[in-house]
Design a protein around this motif. Structure first.
Motif, PDB file in Angstrom:
ATOM      1  N   LYS A 180      31.199   7.170   5.319  1.00  0.00           N
ATOM      2  CA  LYS A 180      30.396   6.314   4.445  1.00  0.00           C
ATOM      3  C   LYS A 180      29.950   5.059   5.195  1.00  0.00           C
ATOM      4  O   LYS A 180      30.661   4.556   6.055  1.00  0.00           O
ATOM      5  CB  LYS A 180      31.204   5.920   3.205  1.00  0.00           C
ATOM      6  N   PRO A 181      28.768   4.529   4.837  1.00  0.00           N
ATOM      7  CA  PRO A 181      28.298   3.304   5.500  1.00  0.00           C
ATOM      8  C   PRO A 181      29.071   2.080   5.040  1.00  0.00           C
ATOM      9  O   PRO A 181      29.602   2.042   3.925  1.00  0.00           O
ATOM     10  CB  PRO A 181      26.827   3.224   5.071  1.00  0.00           C
ATOM     11  N   THR A 182      29.146   1.086   5.919  1.00  0.00           N
ATOM     12  CA  THR A 182      29.706  -0.220   5.564  1.00  0.00           C
ATOM     13  C   THR A 182      28.602  -1.262   5.689  1.00  0.00           C
ATOM     14  O   THR A 182      27.747  -1.164   6.563  1.00  0.00           O
ATOM     15  CB  THR A 182      30.871  -0.590   6.489  1.00  0.00           C
ATOM     16  N   THR A 183      28.631  -2.247   4.799  1.00  0.00           N
ATOM     17  CA  THR A 183      27.580  -3.258   4.760  1.00  0.00           C
ATOM     18  C   THR A 183      28.182  -4.639   4.975  1.00  0.00           C
ATOM     19  O   THR A 183      29.082  -5.052   4.241  1.00  0.00           O
ATOM     20  CB  THR A 183      26.832  -3.219   3.416  1.00  0.00           C
ATOM     21  N   LYS A 184      27.698  -5.341   6.012  1.00  0.00           N
ATOM     22  CA  LYS A 184      28.196  -6.677   6.330  1.00  0.00           C
ATOM     23  C   LYS A 184      27.377  -7.780   5.671  1.00  0.00           C
ATOM     24  O   LYS A 184      27.888  -8.848   5.361  1.00  0.00           O
ATOM     25  CB  LYS A 184      28.193  -6.888   7.845  1.00  0.00           C
ATOM     26  N   SER A 185      26.083  -7.532   5.540  1.00  0.00           N
ATOM     27  CA  SER A 185      25.200  -8.579   5.039  1.00  0.00           C
ATOM     28  C   SER A 185      23.922  -7.935   4.538  1.00  0.00           C
ATOM     29  O   SER A 185      23.793  -6.704   4.521  1.00  0.00           O
ATOM     30  CB  SER A 185      24.888  -9.597   6.152  1.00  0.00           C
ATOM     31  N   HIS A 186      22.967  -8.757   4.119  1.00  0.00           N
ATOM     32  CA  HIS A 186      21.663  -8.272   3.686  1.00  0.00           C
ATOM     33  C   HIS A 186      20.576  -9.042   4.436  1.00  0.00           C
ATOM     34  O   HIS A 186      20.757 -10.214   4.785  1.00  0.00           O
ATOM     35  CB  HIS A 186      21.465  -8.484   2.180  1.00  0.00           C
ATOM     36  N   PHE A 187      19.462  -8.386   4.670  1.00  0.00           N
ATOM     37  CA  PHE A 187      18.260  -9.083   5.115  1.00  0.00           C
ATOM     38  C   PHE A 187      17.409  -9.396   3.888  1.00  0.00           C
ATOM     39  O   PHE A 187      17.141  -8.518   3.062  1.00  0.00           O
ATOM     40  CB  PHE A 187      17.441  -8.226   6.086  1.00  0.00           C
ATOM     41  N   VAL A 188      17.007 -10.639   3.792  1.00  0.00           N
ATOM     42  CA  VAL A 188      16.091 -11.075   2.738  1.00  0.00           C
ATOM     43  C   VAL A 188      14.726 -11.254   3.389  1.00  0.00           C
ATOM     44  O   VAL A 188      14.594 -11.978   4.388  1.00  0.00           O
ATOM     45  CB  VAL A 188      16.570 -12.391   2.092  1.00  0.00           C
ATOM     46  N   GLY A 189      13.711 -10.584   2.863  1.00  0.00           N
ATOM     47  CA  GLY A 189      12.420 -10.539   3.537  1.00  0.00           C
ATOM     48  C   GLY A 189      11.274 -11.106   2.736  1.00  0.00           C
ATOM     49  O   GLY A 189      11.257 -11.057   1.502  1.00  0.00           O
ATOM     50  N   ALA A 236      23.286 -17.555  -5.545  1.00  0.00           N
ATOM     51  CA  ALA A 236      22.621 -17.260  -6.812  1.00  0.00           C
ATOM     52  C   ALA A 236      21.135 -17.611  -6.743  1.00  0.00           C
ATOM     53  O   ALA A 236      20.291 -16.877  -7.264  1.00  0.00           O
ATOM     54  CB  ALA A 236      23.297 -18.025  -7.952  1.00  0.00           C
ATOM     55  N   ASP A 237      20.805 -18.734  -6.096  1.00  0.00           N
ATOM     56  CA  ASP A 237      19.408 -19.151  -5.946  1.00  0.00           C
ATOM     57  C   ASP A 237      19.030 -19.026  -4.474  1.00  0.00           C
ATOM     58  O   ASP A 237      19.217 -19.953  -3.683  1.00  0.00           O
ATOM     59  CB  ASP A 237      19.221 -20.583  -6.435  1.00  0.00           C
ATOM     60  N   LEU A 238      18.509 -17.861  -4.109  1.00  0.00           N
ATOM     61  CA  LEU A 238      18.207 -17.597  -2.706  1.00  0.00           C
ATOM     62  C   LEU A 238      17.138 -18.533  -2.166  1.00  0.00           C
ATOM     63  O   LEU A 238      17.240 -19.028  -1.042  1.00  0.00           O
ATOM     64  CB  LEU A 238      17.754 -16.147  -2.546  1.00  0.00           C
ATOM     65  N   LYS A 239      16.093 -18.770  -2.946  1.00  0.00           N
ATOM     66  CA  LYS A 239      14.999 -19.616  -2.461  1.00  0.00           C
ATOM     67  C   LYS A 239      15.491 -21.023  -2.168  1.00  0.00           C
ATOM     68  O   LYS A 239      15.127 -21.618  -1.139  1.00  0.00           O
ATOM     69  CB  LYS A 239      13.856 -19.616  -3.472  1.00  0.00           C
ATOM     70  N   LEU A 256       6.236 -24.526   7.595  1.00  0.00           N
ATOM     71  CA  LEU A 256       5.302 -24.618   6.461  1.00  0.00           C
ATOM     72  C   LEU A 256       4.948 -23.235   5.912  1.00  0.00           C
ATOM     73  O   LEU A 256       4.999 -23.033   4.682  1.00  0.00           O
ATOM     74  CB  LEU A 256       4.040 -25.375   6.861  1.00  0.00           C
ATOM     75  N   PRO A 257       4.609 -22.242   6.757  1.00  0.00           N
ATOM     76  CA  PRO A 257       4.361 -20.896   6.217  1.00  0.00           C
ATOM     77  C   PRO A 257       5.545 -20.327   5.447  1.00  0.00           C
ATOM     78  O   PRO A 257       5.357 -19.595   4.481  1.00  0.00           O
ATOM     79  CB  PRO A 257       4.056 -20.067   7.471  1.00  0.00           C
ATOM     80  N   VAL A 258       6.767 -20.650   5.869  1.00  0.00           N
ATOM     81  CA  VAL A 258       7.940 -20.171   5.140  1.00  0.00           C
ATOM     82  C   VAL A 258       7.977 -20.781   3.744  1.00  0.00           C
ATOM     83  O   VAL A 258       8.212 -20.085   2.744  1.00  0.00           O
ATOM     84  CB  VAL A 258       9.230 -20.488   5.917  1.00  0.00           C
ATOM     85  N   LYS A 259       7.732 -22.083   3.643  1.00  0.00           N
ATOM     86  CA  LYS A 259       7.760 -22.737   2.334  1.00  0.00           C
ATOM     87  C   LYS A 259       6.667 -22.189   1.425  1.00  0.00           C
ATOM     88  O   LYS A 259       6.892 -21.957   0.227  1.00  0.00           O
ATOM     89  CB  LYS A 259       7.592 -24.254   2.523  1.00  0.00           C
ATOM     90  N   ILE A 260       5.480 -21.930   1.980  1.00  0.00           N
ATOM     91  CA  ILE A 260       4.389 -21.365   1.176  1.00  0.00           C
ATOM     92  C   ILE A 260       4.746 -19.958   0.712  1.00  0.00           C
ATOM     93  O   ILE A 260       4.514 -19.582  -0.450  1.00  0.00           O
ATOM     94  CB  ILE A 260       3.082 -21.352   1.991  1.00  0.00           C
ATOM     95  N   LEU A 262       7.695 -18.702   0.201  1.00  0.00           N
ATOM     96  CA  LEU A 262       8.724 -18.742  -0.833  1.00  0.00           C
ATOM     97  C   LEU A 262       8.139 -19.089  -2.191  1.00  0.00           C
ATOM     98  O   LEU A 262       8.672 -18.688  -3.236  1.00  0.00           O
ATOM     99  CB  LEU A 262       9.813 -19.747  -0.453  1.00  0.00           C
ATOM    100  N   GLU A 263       7.033 -19.829  -2.202  1.00  0.00           N
ATOM    101  CA  GLU A 263       6.373 -20.163  -3.471  1.00  0.00           C
ATOM    102  C   GLU A 263       5.552 -18.995  -4.004  1.00  0.00           C
ATOM    103  O   GLU A 263       5.460 -18.797  -5.214  1.00  0.00           O
ATOM    104  CB  GLU A 263       5.466 -21.385  -3.278  1.00  0.00           C
ATOM    105  N   LYS A 264       4.966 -18.188  -3.087  1.00  0.00           N
ATOM    106  CA  LYS A 264       4.024 -17.150  -3.505  1.00  0.00           C
ATOM    107  C   LYS A 264       4.647 -15.758  -3.588  1.00  0.00           C
ATOM    108  O   LYS A 264       4.295 -14.962  -4.459  1.00  0.00           O
ATOM    109  CB  LYS A 264       2.847 -17.105  -2.518  1.00  0.00           C
ATOM    110  N   ASP A 265       5.529 -15.430  -2.649  1.00  0.00           N
ATOM    111  CA  ASP A 265       6.002 -14.054  -2.485  1.00  0.00           C
ATOM    112  C   ASP A 265       7.369 -13.890  -3.130  1.00  0.00           C
ATOM    113  O   ASP A 265       8.156 -14.832  -3.195  1.00  0.00           O
ATOM    114  CB  ASP A 265       6.090 -13.724  -0.992  1.00  0.00           C
ATOM    115  N   ARG A 266       7.635 -12.680  -3.604  1.00  0.00           N
ATOM    116  CA  ARG A 266       8.974 -12.389  -4.114  1.00  0.00           C
ATOM    117  C   ARG A 266       9.879 -12.018  -2.943  1.00  0.00           C
ATOM    118  O   ARG A 266       9.449 -11.343  -2.001  1.00  0.00           O
ATOM    119  CB  ARG A 266       8.932 -11.245  -5.131  1.00  0.00           C
ATOM    120  N   LEU A 267      11.106 -12.469  -3.004  1.00  0.00           N
ATOM    121  CA  LEU A 267      12.073 -12.138  -1.966  1.00  0.00           C
ATOM    122  C   LEU A 267      12.692 -10.781  -2.276  1.00  0.00           C
ATOM    123  O   LEU A 267      13.065 -10.494  -3.414  1.00  0.00           O
ATOM    124  CB  LEU A 267      13.173 -13.197  -1.904  1.00  0.00           C
TER     125      LEU A 267
END
Length: 506
Positions: A180-189, A236-239, A256-260, A262-267
């Motif tokens: 079975k797979p083991t999971t250490k973390s998640h990527f948030v994209g 709890a609040d990823l953004k 700046l592109p990261v902040k924009i 986070l406002e426009k795109d769903r994680l």
């Protein structure tokens, strides 16, 4: 009358589509008829994923060997010429050797090109339907049941060989393998618009103190993917977490592109899982069925090696299966599967070990790992073979566990040298100008003890991975193989020790 095929593939992703095309176009023994192949996929709409978007040079080479290099065309794919690693404002460039290039792209566009190639391949049926279960007769898998699009009842499909390629969330892995797979973390994209990376056409790895690494790479003319490693428990609040703790530590050109974004795109999140490959073609294997791709073997996506391993696996599997005149002869199929599992180890094991070991260093959450992470960055700063060797391994151009062992322990010894000799920050008042100083002689006893702990940490990071990938599940001859591995490790370790310190002290 139910349909009968030679090969039935569950899943039309990278692995499933590539295997279908590979088997349909591979030369067959003169006495054997052409294969009839079915590929069953739940949805043939364009998928939308946040991983599977960067292909290393080794993967590009594998595509060419499969005659599928055209799938990288007309999808606005970006060239990838190497990496740059950013740590506390410092940047080191890590170019691919020999002018080799990778590609990065929107995952769904690549998949649609692969499926178009499958449709053009001779003797292949691409079918939209949800596979519900495997059909077994006398303990052998002989087919699947599926509900086709627009239908309500299950329909059986039979085949001499069933291949499960339904990805990381495989519904059938547990029916075939106990691992079975083991999971250490998640990527948030998320996707950044018109972001400027520190070095154009280079994937960016930003090392964030107290957190996991952040990846950035261009996937089309205007889009750049960001993947942020988030460990358990997920905030709890990823953004808010990203804005407060991650974004300020990224290269200035992308903040700046990261902040924009986070406002426009769903994680969206994807688990970062490790799944060592289970043996196939053994007496313990389930007859009639094969696992490939992420349903069988996963590594941490930090190094972007997933597609490269899958495609390289298929290059080997194509030639092995093409040599079997009758795929219903499980004894003959078992022999070539067993050989295939051995043949794939140098490349797959090298990529898999590196991905997890590098993540443990870059996502350092212990003092000893932080020493190794600092040493790794400074090792890259040395340039020359300290860059060429590791990036040749990462890009799957040098599939060598011995070379990986050499460089990993070179990093470990160099990290210890850095700890003794390189200036380090001195704690001071907040907002004060940072001051640096090398270790004093009276600190050497403490550093000597810490050196042992650092080296021990390196061993417990690397050793279990080497065992799992190279020696575990090795069958009756594994004792001899392990003995050879131990001899190799000792020989390489001795070479590393003498060569590294001779180099460092010049």
């Amino acid at each position: 009358m139910p349909d009968k095929y030679d090969v039935l593939i569950v899943g039309a992703g990278v692995a499933g589509s590539s295997l279908a095309h590979a088997l349909a176009t591979a030369p067959r023994p003169s006495s054997s008829p052409s294969l009839r192949i079915a590929v069953l996929e739940r949805s043939l709409d364009e998928p939308d994923r946040i991983v599977g978007e960067l292909m290393q040079p080794g993967g590009v080479i594998a595509l060419k060997k499969l005659g599928l290099e055209s799938v990288l065309e007309n999808i606005d794919a970006a060239k990838v010429k190497g990496y740059c690693v950013c740590d506390a404002g410092k940047i080191v460039e890590i170019p691919y050797p020999g002018g080799h290039e990778g590609r990065s792209f929107h995952h769904g566009r690549l998949i649609m090109n692969l499926r178009a190639a499958v449709r053009r391949a001779p003797g292949v049926d691409l079918i939209e339907g949800t596979v519900t279960d495997l059909i077994e007769e006398n303990s052998r898998v002989t087919g699947v049941r599926a509900i086709l699009k627009g239908a309500e009842e299950k329909r059986p499909f039979y085949a001499s060989l069933v291949v499960v390629a339904d990805g990381c969330y495989s519904n059938f892995r547990s029916s075939v393998s106990a691992i079975k797979p083991t999971t250490k973390s998640h990527f948030v994209g998320a996707i950044l618009e018109d972001a400027v990376l520190p070095i154009p056409n280079h994937g960016t790895v930003a090392l964030i103190k107290g957190s996991g690494p952040v990846l950035l790479y261009q996937i089309s003319e205007h889009d750049t993917r960001i993947l942020i490693d988030v460990k358990q428990p997920i905030p709890a609040d990823l953004k808010a977490h990203i804005l407060a703790n991650i974004a300020p530590l990224l290269p200035a050109s992308v903040q700046l592109p990261v902040k924009i974004a986070l406002e426009k795109d769903r994680l969206r999140r994807m688990p970062n899982s490790y799944l060592p490959s289970a043996p196939q073609g053994r007496a313990s294997s389930k007859p009639g069925v094969v696992l490939i791709g992420d349903s069988w073997n996963m590594r941490h996506p930090l190094t972007g090696g997933g597609m490269t391993v899958a495609l390289s696996d298929i290059v080997l599997l194509r030639s092995h299966l093409a040599s079997v005149p009758d795929l219903s002869d499980w004894r003959a199929v078992s022999r070539v599967l067993n050989q295939w599992c051995r043949d794939r180890k140098p490349l797959a094991s090298t990529v898999n070990i590196l991905s997890v070991a590098l993540y443990d260093l870059f996502g350092a959450d212990a003092p000893e790992l932080e020493v190794l992470r600092t040493g790794c960055f400074k090792y890259f700063e040395r340039g020359g073979e300290c860059v060429n060797g590791p990036v040749s391994i990462l890009s799957a151009l040098a599939p060598s566990p011995a070379l990986l062992t050499y460089h990993f322990f070179s990093v470990a010894f160099y990290s210890i040298w850095v700890m003794f000799t390189h200036p380090r920050p001195i704690p001071g008042p907040p907002h004060a100008e940072p001051r640096y100083a090398a270790a004093r002689v009276d600190e050497y006893p403490f550093l000597l003890i810490r050196s042992v702990r650092v080296f021990y940490t390196a061993c417990i990071v690397f050793g279990p991975l080497l065992w799992m990938e190279m020696f575990a599940h090795s069958g009756p001859g594994r004792g001899a193989l392990l003995g050879a591995g131990v001899v190799l490790a000792v020989a390489v370790g001795g070479a590393v020790y003498s060569d590294s310190y001779a180099t460092l002290l010049r």
